[in-house]
Design an enzyme around this catalytic site. Sequence first.
Site, short mmCIF file in Angstrom:
data_model
loop_
_atom_site.label_atom_id
_atom_site.label_comp_id
_atom_site.label_asym_id
_atom_site.label_seq_id
_atom_site.Cartn_x
_atom_site.Cartn_y
_atom_site.Cartn_z
CB CYS A 190 -9.40 4.69 0.58
SG CYS A 190 -7.74 5.14 1.14
CG HIS A 198 -4.86 5.17 4.39
ND1 HIS A 198 -4.33 4.60 3.27
CD2 HIS A 198 -3.80 5.67 5.10
CE1 HIS A 198 -3.00 4.75 3.28
NE2 HIS A 198 -2.66 5.39 4.39
CG ASP A 246 -1.79 1.21 1.34
OD1 ASP A 246 -2.40 1.58 0.32
OD2 ASP A 246 -1.89 1.83 2.43
CB SER A 247 0.28 4.79 -0.58
OG SER A 247 -0.78 5.01 0.33
CB CYS A 305 -3.04 0.41 -2.45
SG CYS A 305 -3.13 2.12 -3.01
CD GLU A 340 0.09 6.90 5.99
OE1 GLU A 340 1.19 6.95 6.56
OE2 GLU A 340 -0.35 5.84 5.48
#
Length: 232
Positions: free
Chosen positions: A186, A188, A11-12, A75, A154
């Site tokens: 997403c 996240h 994932d990012s 992701c 994040e």
Amino acid sequence: MSPDAPIGMFDSGFGGLTVARAVIDLLPNENLVYIGDTGRYPYGNKPADEVRRYARELAHSLVEDYGAKMIVVACNTAASVALTDLQAELDVPVVGVVEPGARALVRVTHNNKVGVIGTVGTIGSGAYARAVRDADPSVHLTSAACPGFVEFVERGQTAGDEVSILAERLLAPLKDADVDSLLLGCTHYPFLARVIGEVMGPDVVLVSSADEVAFAARDALTGAGLLRAPEI
Ligand code: DGL
């Protein structure tokens, strides 16, 4: 390829850990290598070509440097633009998050009005519009990009006025569309589930693709004869 080889996941950043959690819970015997590309995050506002390049680099590294027997693209932004290429290029099974999420979403709805939220890249790619149409053409999808959500996650800021005010604004079109189920498109966003749930209200079911992806990973491993047996 041996069943003892690890599952590779990327994932990012740490959003994909929501998928890792579900895979670990369902497949506790598996080894897992996870890459969070925090040096180049966020992916959601980057051009598709650039994200595709990062996705290819990470997936190839997981296979070639870490010996991964399967890739889980944890992701949505990367899966939306790179899944087909990765499946064509790599000799191992590659599982994304978009199709499993869309399948879970259409199963949950009662009024046939569903929503999906994701990054600008994911929503702009049209991947969910295609996946939901393929899963059930009678379901009406409303999509909204939520720029800013990933950055809050994040930073570890998953509650408070700033997040709530942004969520109220970005989720308004979903509320207006009367959706009864909302996919967190997403990886996240499950970290913001409480805020998103408060804004959408108790009648809207929040769907996370993580569990569905874990099932898809298990099925792909079983199909390839690569499921790792329990240690005795
Ligand atoms: N967690 C990712 C996704 O599912 C990417 C978020 C980002 O880097 O913008 O789309």
